[in-house]
Design an enzyme around this catalytic site. Sequence first.
Site, PDB file in Angstrom:
ATOM      1  N   LYS A 199       0.847  -1.204   0.000  1.00 50.44           N
ATOM      2  CA  LYS A 199       0.000   0.000   0.000  1.00 50.44           C
ATOM      3  C   LYS A 199       0.880   1.251   0.000  1.00 50.44           C
ATOM      4  O   LYS A 199       0.663   2.180  -0.774  1.00 50.44           O
ATOM      5  CB  LYS A 199      -0.890  -0.024   1.252  1.00 50.44           C
ATOM      6  CG  LYS A 199      -1.983   1.021   1.222  1.00 50.44           C
ATOM      7  CD  LYS A 199      -2.721   1.092   2.535  1.00 50.44           C
ATOM      8  CE  LYS A 199      -3.915   0.179   2.601  1.00 50.44           C
ATOM      9  NZ  LYS A 199      -4.758   0.403   3.768  1.00 50.44           N
TER      10      LYS A 199
ATOM     11  N   THR B 257     -10.506  -0.983  13.738  1.00 48.23           N
ATOM     12  CA  THR B 257     -10.971  -1.585  14.999  1.00 48.23           C
ATOM     13  C   THR B 257     -12.067  -2.588  14.621  1.00 48.23           C
ATOM     14  O   THR B 257     -13.248  -2.320  14.814  1.00 48.23           O
ATOM     15  CB  THR B 257     -11.531  -0.516  15.969  1.00 48.23           C
ATOM     16  OG1 THR B 257     -12.471   0.303  15.254  1.00 48.23           O
ATOM     17  CG2 THR B 257     -10.455   0.357  16.532  1.00 48.23           C
TER      18      THR B 257
ATOM     19  N   GLU C 230     -14.288  10.544  13.955  1.00 51.81           N
ATOM     20  CA  GLU C 230     -14.476  11.032  12.592  1.00 51.81           C
ATOM     21  C   GLU C 230     -15.868  10.654  12.104  1.00 51.81           C
ATOM     22  O   GLU C 230     -16.278   9.516  12.243  1.00 51.81           O
ATOM     23  CB  GLU C 230     -13.396  10.384  11.710  1.00 51.81           C
ATOM     24  CG  GLU C 230     -13.389  10.854  10.296  1.00 51.81           C
ATOM     25  CD  GLU C 230     -13.458  12.371  10.199  1.00 51.81           C
ATOM     26  OE1 GLU C 230     -12.507  13.034  10.605  1.00 51.81           O
ATOM     27  OE2 GLU C 230     -14.493  12.894   9.717  1.00 51.81           O
TER      28      GLU C 230
ATOM     29  N   ASN D  35     -23.678   7.050  15.049  1.00 53.20           N
ATOM     30  CA  ASN D  35     -23.834   5.964  14.073  1.00 53.20           C
ATOM     31  C   ASN D  35     -25.009   5.051  14.427  1.00 53.20           C
ATOM     32  O   ASN D  35     -25.747   4.603  13.560  1.00 53.20           O
ATOM     33  CB  ASN D  35     -22.547   5.137  13.987  1.00 53.20           C
ATOM     34  CG  ASN D  35     -21.574   5.742  12.983  1.00 53.20           C
ATOM     35  OD1 ASN D  35     -21.851   6.772  12.389  1.00 53.20           O
ATOM     36  ND2 ASN D  35     -20.444   5.100  12.791  1.00 53.20           N
TER      37      ASN D  35
ATOM     38  N   GLY E 219     -25.208  -1.377   5.604  1.00 53.34           N
ATOM     39  CA  GLY E 219     -23.989  -2.192   5.535  1.00 53.34           C
ATOM     40  C   GLY E 219     -22.790  -1.299   5.769  1.00 53.34           C
ATOM     41  O   GLY E 219     -22.898  -0.268   6.428  1.00 53.34           O
TER      42      GLY E 219
ATOM     43  N   CYS F  16     -18.955   0.536   9.113  1.00 59.20           N
ATOM     44  CA  CYS F  16     -19.227   1.216  10.396  1.00 59.20           C
ATOM     45  C   CYS F  16     -20.501   0.749  11.090  1.00 59.20           C
ATOM     46  O   CYS F  16     -20.446   0.211  12.192  1.00 59.20           O
ATOM     47  CB  CYS F  16     -19.298   2.716  10.165  1.00 59.20           C
ATOM     48  SG  CYS F  16     -17.719   3.415   9.672  1.00 59.20           S
TER      49      CYS F  16
ATOM     50  N   LYS G 272     -23.091   0.874  -0.712  1.00 60.46           N
ATOM     51  CA  LYS G 272     -23.939   2.028  -1.051  1.00 60.46           C
ATOM     52  C   LYS G 272     -23.295   2.674  -2.272  1.00 60.46           C
ATOM     53  O   LYS G 272     -22.189   2.268  -2.673  1.00 60.46           O
ATOM     54  CB  LYS G 272     -24.021   3.011   0.122  1.00 60.46           C
ATOM     55  CG  LYS G 272     -22.672   3.629   0.468  1.00 60.46           C
ATOM     56  CD  LYS G 272     -22.819   4.749   1.453  1.00 60.46           C
ATOM     57  CE  LYS G 272     -21.509   5.522   1.557  1.00 60.46           C
ATOM     58  NZ  LYS G 272     -21.586   6.674   2.414  1.00 60.46           N
TER      59      LYS G 272
HETATM   60  C1  UDX Z   1     -21.407   6.166   8.311  1.00 62.93           C
HETATM   61  C2  UDX Z   1     -21.779   7.504   8.980  1.00 62.93           C
HETATM   62  O1  UDX Z   1     -22.775   8.186   8.201  1.00 62.93           O
HETATM   63  C3  UDX Z   1     -20.539   8.356   9.146  1.00 62.93           C
HETATM   64  O2  UDX Z   1     -20.883   9.535   9.846  1.00 62.93           O
HETATM   65  C4  UDX Z   1     -19.484   7.575   9.909  1.00 62.93           C
HETATM   66  O3  UDX Z   1     -18.294   8.299   9.988  1.00 62.93           O
HETATM   67  C5  UDX Z   1     -19.197   6.252   9.226  1.00 62.93           C
HETATM   68  O4  UDX Z   1     -20.411   5.522   9.070  1.00 62.93           O
HETATM   69  P1  UDX Z   1     -20.901   5.320   5.835  1.00 62.93           P
HETATM   70  O5  UDX Z   1     -20.655   3.972   6.426  1.00 62.93           O
HETATM   71  O6  UDX Z   1     -19.939   5.864   4.835  1.00 62.93           O
HETATM   72  O7  UDX Z   1     -20.950   6.441   6.983  1.00 62.93           O
HETATM   73  O8  UDX Z   1     -22.344   5.248   5.163  1.00 62.93           O
HETATM   74  P2  UDX Z   1     -23.739   6.009   5.244  1.00 62.93           P
HETATM   75  O9  UDX Z   1     -23.891   6.897   4.063  1.00 62.93           O
HETATM   76  O10 UDX Z   1     -23.980   6.608   6.559  1.00 62.93           O
HETATM   77  O11 UDX Z   1     -24.718   4.759   5.013  1.00 62.93           O
HETATM   78  C6  UDX Z   1     -24.668   3.642   5.893  1.00 62.93           C
HETATM   79  C7  UDX Z   1     -25.598   2.545   5.427  1.00 62.93           C
HETATM   80  O12 UDX Z   1     -26.957   2.923   5.578  1.00 62.93           O
HETATM   81  C8  UDX Z   1     -25.449   2.168   3.959  1.00 62.93           C
HETATM   82  O13 UDX Z   1     -25.508   0.760   3.870  1.00 62.93           O
HETATM   83  C9  UDX Z   1     -26.654   2.798   3.282  1.00 62.93           C
HETATM   84  O14 UDX Z   1     -27.051   2.128   2.116  1.00 62.93           O
HETATM   85  C10 UDX Z   1     -27.699   2.675   4.377  1.00 62.93           C
HETATM   86  N1  UDX Z   1     -28.774   3.659   4.282  1.00 62.93           N
HETATM   87  C11 UDX Z   1     -28.508   4.979   4.448  1.00 62.93           C
HETATM   88  C12 UDX Z   1     -30.085   3.229   4.080  1.00 62.93           C
HETATM   89  O15 UDX Z   1     -30.356   2.032   3.942  1.00 62.93           O
HETATM   90  N2  UDX Z   1     -31.083   4.157   4.065  1.00 62.93           N
HETATM   91  C13 UDX Z   1     -30.852   5.481   4.215  1.00 62.93           C
HETATM   92  O16 UDX Z   1     -31.820   6.256   4.183  1.00 62.93           O
HETATM   93  C14 UDX Z   1     -29.522   5.911   4.403  1.00 62.93           C
END
Ligand code: UDX
Length: 441
Positions: free
Chosen positions: A35, A86, A155, A215, A264, A267, A328
């Site tokens: 990496k 983590t 974050e 979260n 999914g 996080c 997503k």
């Molecule tokens: C998330 C948090 O939003 C962010 O603040 C943190 O730092 C990391 O975790 P992320 O994992 O990038 O970010 O994805 P996010 O856009 O929040 O979506 C999480 C999941 O929820 C995805 O699987 C998405 O498809 C799902 N989702 C989101 C839904 O099913 N419906 C929604 O309305 C919004």
Amino acid sequence: MKLTIIGSGYVGLVSAVCFADVGHQVLCVDNDRQKVERLQSGKLTIYEQGLDFLFNRVRREGRLKFTTSLEEGVKASSIYFLCLPTPEGENGEADLSHVLKVSEDIGTILEKSGSHEPSMVVTKSTVPVGTSERIRNILKKSAPQADVDVASNPEFMREGFAVEDFQRPSRVVIGSASPRALEILKELYGPFVRTGNPIYAMDERSSELTKYAANCYLAMRISFINEIATLCEAVSANVDDVRLAVGSDPRIGKQFLFPGLGYGGSCFPKDVRALIRTSQEFKSPMTLMVAANEANSQQRQRFCQKIHRHFKGQLAGLRFAVWGLAFKANTDDVRESPALDVIAFLLKGGAKVVAYDPEAMTTTRRILGDRIEYAASAHEAAMDADALIVATEWNEFRQPDLNFLKNRMKSPTVFDGRNLFHSKQLKNLGFTYVSVGRGMA
Ligand code: UDX
């Protein structure tokens, strides 16, 4: 300032580039030699909107460097950001082995160097309550002479919008027992909150918990709307109408109310389970999170059952097109992606899968290899398919050539896990169309 960022994953790399962009001298440390070599040669290791432009610029201007040597990293600056994984441990708890080991190593290096300069370890990784304290104890042992502070700085960036979120955060959260550490962090984040968004300074434990609370609330909201969607199917209501009307209440809000295949990514699933674990450990169990977690796994199963029912359990020999592999849109990340669960279900039933994703085919190939076929375009994937499954809400899937699909699929059948299409339009064209929570449509 000079900064050392330890761990070059999504959080580490984006933070490093954005800090370098506002003028800091940043050295990234990662123990993955491949990496580091890739990054040193100017190639990004993740797909993230807008990152390549800034990455190239700060590298060209000499403000972003990479190394595999932690010693070099510790000697290069006095601010050490931990952006380490983590992962989920055996019982749902966050596995802190990387965070704790690197903290110990930082201490050992500081002690060996004999430096009495003030320094600080800042945790950006998502870590359970009490981790800052553990890090401080480890540092006290491995570097009794050193003057090192500990801070928590969770974050909140979303994948796909990470650069934007870092540069314009809705809020910055910092937690430390050391006023000196808090002042330095406020200064570091100053350029990113010029529109007046707040920097919340608090104690370490509150800061650590804030990340999980944020979260887990969002995850719970998704599980909530997914259960409402299921109820809509049972009572012949339409979740799109319900969602819009409910979200118009300013106390509720319109965002994060899209039903689908369940949350999914790297996080939400792990953080929900880690918070359940923390709440149990501290003898303050959270029933809401247990239910959110359960509802999320049921959501994926329920979607698979719809496919199973439609084909009367006979999937063997059928050809399925799967649009979307990433968890997503706007990311190449397939960690805990619902698409992979649906694919596993199809393969188990003996079906053939042809998938397409604009960014996540390389990451999927690392996991599934040749067990599925990869198409060059969405339309190509759909050719001769017995059914099309929409698993990720990429923009390019929203308005496909429906006549092409109708004529070139073996059977015009669509299972839409993201409610991208209009039920009436597809049904009028003669498609069999199954989506989420549109009992009336
Ligand atoms: C998330 C948090 O939003 C962010 O603040 C943190 O730092 C990391 O975790 P992320 O994992 O990038 O970010 O994805 P996010 O856009 O929040 O979506 C999480 C999941 O929820 C995805 O699987 C998405 O498809 C799902 N989702 C989101 C839904 O099913 N419906 C929604 O309305 C919004």
